[in-house]
Design an enzyme around this catalytic site. Structure first.
Site, PDB file in Angstrom:
ATOM      1  N   SER A 132      -2.811 -44.507 -39.033  1.00 21.73           N
ATOM      2  CA  SER A 132      -3.117 -44.073 -37.671  1.00 21.73           C
ATOM      3  C   SER A 132      -4.033 -45.039 -36.930  1.00 21.73           C
ATOM      4  O   SER A 132      -4.308 -44.839 -35.747  1.00 21.73           O
ATOM      5  CB  SER A 132      -3.765 -42.684 -37.703  1.00 21.73           C
ATOM      6  OG  SER A 132      -5.046 -42.743 -38.294  1.00 21.73           O
ATOM      7  N   THR A 164      -6.891 -41.185 -35.372  1.00 19.92           N
ATOM      8  CA  THR A 164      -7.795 -42.132 -34.719  1.00 19.92           C
ATOM      9  C   THR A 164      -9.052 -42.164 -35.553  1.00 19.92           C
ATOM     10  O   THR A 164      -9.338 -41.199 -36.256  1.00 19.92           O
ATOM     11  CB  THR A 164      -8.151 -41.603 -33.299  1.00 19.92           C
ATOM     12  OG1 THR A 164      -6.979 -41.615 -32.497  1.00 19.92           O
ATOM     13  CG2 THR A 164      -9.220 -42.436 -32.608  1.00 19.92           C
ATOM     14  N   THR A 171      -7.421 -46.774 -32.668  1.00 24.29           N
ATOM     15  CA  THR A 171      -6.215 -46.019 -33.035  1.00 24.29           C
ATOM     16  C   THR A 171      -4.970 -46.876 -32.832  1.00 24.29           C
ATOM     17  O   THR A 171      -4.986 -47.842 -32.064  1.00 24.29           O
ATOM     18  CB  THR A 171      -6.098 -44.752 -32.156  1.00 24.29           C
ATOM     19  OG1 THR A 171      -5.031 -43.929 -32.639  1.00 24.29           O
ATOM     20  CG2 THR A 171      -5.820 -45.102 -30.709  1.00 24.29           C
ATOM     21  N   ARG A 182       2.376 -46.533 -23.689  1.00 28.31           N
ATOM     22  CA  ARG A 182       1.518 -45.350 -23.507  1.00 28.31           C
ATOM     23  C   ARG A 182       0.095 -45.628 -23.994  1.00 28.31           C
ATOM     24  O   ARG A 182      -0.109 -46.154 -25.084  1.00 28.31           O
ATOM     25  CB  ARG A 182       2.120 -44.169 -24.264  1.00 28.31           C
ATOM     26  CG  ARG A 182       1.250 -42.900 -24.281  1.00 28.31           C
ATOM     27  CD  ARG A 182       0.422 -42.809 -25.536  1.00 28.31           C
ATOM     28  NE  ARG A 182      -0.288 -41.534 -25.648  1.00 28.31           N
ATOM     29  CZ  ARG A 182      -1.229 -41.282 -26.547  1.00 28.31           C
ATOM     30  NH1 ARG A 182      -1.575 -42.212 -27.412  1.00 28.31           N
ATOM     31  NH2 ARG A 182      -1.814 -40.113 -26.594  1.00 28.31           N
ATOM     32  N   GLY A 208      -3.549 -43.671 -24.816  1.00 23.28           N
ATOM     33  CA  GLY A 208      -4.177 -42.364 -24.986  1.00 23.28           C
ATOM     34  C   GLY A 208      -5.621 -42.397 -24.504  1.00 23.28           C
ATOM     35  O   GLY A 208      -6.012 -43.224 -23.671  1.00 23.28           O
ATOM     36  N   ASP A 209      -6.419 -41.521 -25.060  1.00 24.36           N
ATOM     37  CA  ASP A 209      -7.817 -41.417 -24.642  1.00 24.36           C
ATOM     38  C   ASP A 209      -8.711 -42.473 -25.279  1.00 24.36           C
ATOM     39  O   ASP A 209      -9.790 -42.771 -24.761  1.00 24.36           O
ATOM     40  CB  ASP A 209      -8.373 -40.031 -24.998  1.00 24.36           C
ATOM     41  CG  ASP A 209      -8.289 -39.744 -26.493  1.00 24.36           C
ATOM     42  OD1 ASP A 209      -7.327 -40.194 -27.148  1.00 24.36           O
ATOM     43  OD2 ASP A 209      -9.190 -39.056 -27.016  1.00 24.36           O
ATOM     44  N   THR A 237     -10.727 -37.388 -31.330  1.00 22.44           N
ATOM     45  CA  THR A 237      -9.410 -37.674 -31.890  1.00 22.44           C
ATOM     46  C   THR A 237      -8.508 -36.502 -31.509  1.00 22.44           C
ATOM     47  O   THR A 237      -8.990 -35.430 -31.187  1.00 22.44           O
ATOM     48  CB  THR A 237      -9.435 -37.834 -33.422  1.00 22.44           C
ATOM     49  OG1 THR A 237      -9.777 -36.580 -34.013  1.00 22.44           O
ATOM     50  CG2 THR A 237     -10.428 -38.879 -33.870  1.00 22.44           C
ATOM     51  N   GLY A 238      -7.212 -36.733 -31.584  1.00 20.34           N
ATOM     52  CA  GLY A 238      -6.275 -35.674 -31.231  1.00 20.34           C
ATOM     53  C   GLY A 238      -5.413 -36.093 -30.063  1.00 20.34           C
ATOM     54  O   GLY A 238      -5.303 -37.279 -29.752  1.00 20.34           O
ATOM     55  N   GLY A 297      -4.516 -37.347 -26.967  1.00 19.48           N
ATOM     56  CA  GLY A 297      -5.314 -38.054 -25.970  1.00 19.48           C
ATOM     57  C   GLY A 297      -5.086 -37.575 -24.554  1.00 19.48           C
ATOM     58  O   GLY A 297      -6.001 -37.609 -23.721  1.00 19.48           O
TER      59      GLY A 297
HETATM   60  N1  ASP Z   1      -6.307 -39.720 -29.583  1.00 20.75           N
HETATM   61  C1  ASP Z   1      -5.274 -40.602 -30.032  1.00 20.75           C
HETATM   62  C2  ASP Z   1      -4.333 -40.852 -28.920  1.00 20.75           C
HETATM   63  O1  ASP Z   1      -4.059 -39.955 -28.128  1.00 20.75           O
HETATM   64  C3  ASP Z   1      -4.491 -40.122 -31.185  1.00 20.75           C
HETATM   65  C4  ASP Z   1      -5.149 -39.170 -32.117  1.00 20.75           C
HETATM   66  O2  ASP Z   1      -6.328 -39.202 -32.324  1.00 20.75           O
HETATM   67  O3  ASP Z   1      -4.468 -38.320 -32.695  1.00 20.75           O
HETATM   68  O4  ASP Z   1      -3.803 -41.940 -28.861  1.00 20.75           O
END
Ligand code: ASP
Length: 323
Positions: A51, A176, A194, A204, A206-207, A227-228, A230
């Site tokens: 990841s 991440t 990440t 794309r 993310g956050d 994390t998660g 984004g």
């Molecule tokens: N936050 C990361 C993203 O959206 C991915 C993740 O942490 O799951 O790219």
């Protein structure tokens, strides 16, 4: 006046491979930023972590695209790279953006050019292991078929939803690494890195490379990182929210809970997991997750190894949980 405490490092649990090195940097008198970078670089180089960094899972076209950012809580300085192909050490490049350029975020071809100018050598980020995970998921996905022949915009939402709901979970679609360090003088730094969502639409972001969404640090109040999914943190400015809620007087745990509860107002058919780690200006730390039982890690200069507490559980009660 910040309370004097030993230097501290807090990380998402996949930071295990780097947290001792990060604490050692603080022990040797290094800055919070140097600690964060040294910890994250080891996670980025870890071939077993699909990841983050080298061996990250690729986008729909099979290309690994890296995102990373750093922020220093003194003076609110920050740097980030996004959609970086063919170069490792994304978090170090984020630091170089902060220190070498009059900019905060460089993406795509510009990030590649910058990596080369900074003396980095290109590497093949896609390992055979990661390629096989990527390929196997696409082959099982009858509707998507040969991704390169399809109109991605029509397919990506359905694919992301299916991957998230896949009961076999061949590999998590996301992941991440977060690191936050606080040195003995109370100076804070945060770093995030990440390879983003696996099978994502090419280009794309993310956050993670977005200051305020995936990370934020302000020595006057505290620091947070996410994390998660984004897209959720980007729409709620989640990391900045945690720090802002502390600024307006909330204790750390309430700031975290309130930022998580904000996610419930999102209209998001792909709503899924969100996780935050945070440190307040006095060095108290905590974590929160929409998933029960998730952990984070921390270690300070007085400890021989890290501890791994459970995060507060703040479910996305108003949104369907797809993970
Ligand atoms: N936050 C990361 C993203 O959206 C991915 C993740 O942490 O799951 O790219």
């Amino acid at each position: 006046m910040a309370e004097i405490k030993p230097g501290l490092v807090v990380a998402s649990s996949n930071g295990r491979v780097g947290i001792t090195d990060a604490v050692d940097v603080l022990r040797a008198g290094g800055s919070a930023l140097e600690a964060v970078i040294s910890g994250i670089k080891l996670v980025e180089a870890n071939p077993n972590d699909h990841s983050v960094g080298f061996s990250g899972l690729p986008n729909l076209l099979g290309q690994v695209e890296l995102d990373a950012s750093v922020m220093v809580g003194e003076g609110l300085t920050a740097g980030a790279v996004g959609g970086l192909h063919d170069y490792q050490d994304a978090v170090e490049l984020a630091r170089m953006v902060m220190e070498e350029l009059p900019h905060s975020l460089i993406v795509g071809d510009g990030a590649k050019r910058f990596a080369s100018e900074m003396g980095k050598l290109p590497v093949e980020l896609l390992t055979e292991d990661a390629r096989q995970i990527w390929q196997a998921r696409l082959e099982r996905d009858q509707e998507t078929g040969d991704a390169s022949q399809r109109r991605f915009a029509q397919k990506i939402g359905a694919l992301v939803r299916r991957v998230s709901q896949d009961p076999e979970k061949p590999a998590p679609p996301h992941g991440t690494v977060n690191f936050i360090a606080r040195d003995r003088e109370g100076r804070l730094a945060v770093g995030v890195s990440t390879s983003g969502w696996a099978w994502k639409y090419p280009g794309r972001l993310g956050d993670s490379p977005i200051i305020g969404a995936g990370n934020y640090a302000d020595d006057r109040w505290g620091a947070a990182a996410c994390t998660g999914r984004g897209e959720m943190a980007m729409r709620c400015c989640t990391a900045h929210s945690v720090v802002t809620f502390m600024r307006f007087g909330m204790p750390l745990s309430e700031a975290l809970t309130t930022a998580m509860e904000d996610l419930r107002s999102l209209n998001d058919p792909y709503a899924s997991e969100m996780n935050i780690v945070a440190v307040d200006r006095d060095g108290n730390h905590s974590g929160a997750s929409t998933t029960a039982g998730k952990t984070y890690i921390f270690m300070d200069e007085s400890m021989e190894s890290y501890e791994e507490p459970t995060r507060m559980h703040v479910p996305l009660v108003d949104a369907p949980s797809l993970v």
